[in-house]
Design a protein around this motif. Structure first.
Motif, short mmCIF file in Angstrom:
data_model
loop_
_atom_site.label_atom_id
_atom_site.label_comp_id
_atom_site.label_asym_id
_atom_site.label_seq_id
_atom_site.Cartn_x
_atom_site.Cartn_y
_atom_site.Cartn_z
N ALA A 44 0.82 -1.16 0.03
CA ALA A 44 0.08 0.16 0.03
C ALA A 44 0.87 1.24 -0.07
O ALA A 44 0.52 2.12 -0.67
N ARG A 45 1.86 1.19 0.75
CA ARG A 45 2.80 2.50 0.92
C ARG A 45 3.49 2.55 -0.56
O ARG A 45 3.34 3.98 -1.07
N VAL A 64 1.45 3.41 15.47
CA VAL A 64 2.88 2.88 15.67
C VAL A 64 3.70 3.43 14.59
O VAL A 64 4.86 4.12 14.85
N GLU A 65 3.41 3.05 13.33
CA GLU A 65 4.37 3.40 12.37
C GLU A 65 4.13 4.80 11.61
O GLU A 65 4.91 5.35 11.07
N GLY A 66 2.97 5.36 11.79
CA GLY A 66 2.47 6.27 11.00
C GLY A 66 2.37 6.32 9.62
O GLY A 66 2.64 5.28 9.12
N PRO A 67 1.47 7.23 8.82
CA PRO A 67 1.33 7.02 7.69
C PRO A 67 2.75 7.41 6.92
O PRO A 67 3.51 8.23 7.41
N PRO A 68 2.87 7.30 5.44
CA PRO A 68 1.90 6.32 4.53
C PRO A 68 2.08 4.85 5.05
O PRO A 68 3.02 4.55 5.43
N PRO A 69 1.21 3.80 4.57
CA PRO A 69 -0.07 4.34 3.94
C PRO A 69 -1.08 4.83 5.24
O PRO A 69 -0.72 4.58 6.31
N LYS A 70 -2.30 5.35 4.55
CA LYS A 70 -3.26 5.78 5.42
C LYS A 70 -4.33 4.74 5.74
O LYS A 70 -4.36 3.81 4.91
N GLY A 105 -3.53 10.48 9.56
CA GLY A 105 -3.42 8.81 9.13
C GLY A 105 -4.46 7.80 9.48
O GLY A 105 -4.35 6.78 8.80
N LEU A 106 -5.34 8.14 10.06
CA LEU A 106 -6.37 7.06 10.47
C LEU A 106 -7.87 7.99 10.25
O LEU A 106 -7.97 8.87 10.77
N LEU A 107 -8.69 7.13 9.72
CA LEU A 107 -10.01 7.47 9.43
C LEU A 107 -11.10 6.80 9.77
O LEU A 107 -10.92 5.34 9.46
#
Length: 114
Positions: A44-45, A64-70, A105-107
């Protein structure tokens, strides 16, 4: 926004959402059937997808890792494929705004109460 649907979601969603989210995919069609979460995350990233899942794994990973990916996390219980498609379509403007946000990063998308 290109969506990469988690394997726990139906591959039929790709066709059902093609008008709103073209170029979206499912691991099954990408040769990633049974791939680890890390493999899905990396794919995805590398390919510009947002991951859509109803499992907690990707939700926790983005913290933990943060985006990307979202990550778009569906808090919907045992909803069927057509209900999930309708829910994502109804949130399309919110999903597009999420895609444009540099900070988010999160929806989380929840099923409307009955």
């Amino acid at each position: 926004m290109k969506l990469l649907l988690d394997e726990n979601l139906s591959h039929r969603l790709v066709g059902l959402l093609a008008a709103e989210f073209p170029d979206s995919a499912h691991p099954r069609q990408l040769g990633l059937r049974g791939a680890s979460d890390q493999t899905i995350w990396d794919y995805a990233r590398e390919h510009g997808f947002a991951i859509v899942s109803k499992d907690n794994d990707f939700r926790q990973r983005v913290f933990v890792e943060g985006p990307p990916p979202k990550v778009i996390w569906l808090s919907i219980g045992n909803a069927g494929t057509s209900a999930i498609a309708a829910l994502l379509r109804s949130h399309a403007p919110e999903i597009r705004a999420f895609a444009r946000s540099a900070q988010e990063g999160l929806l989380v998308i929840e099923k409307a109460p009955l």
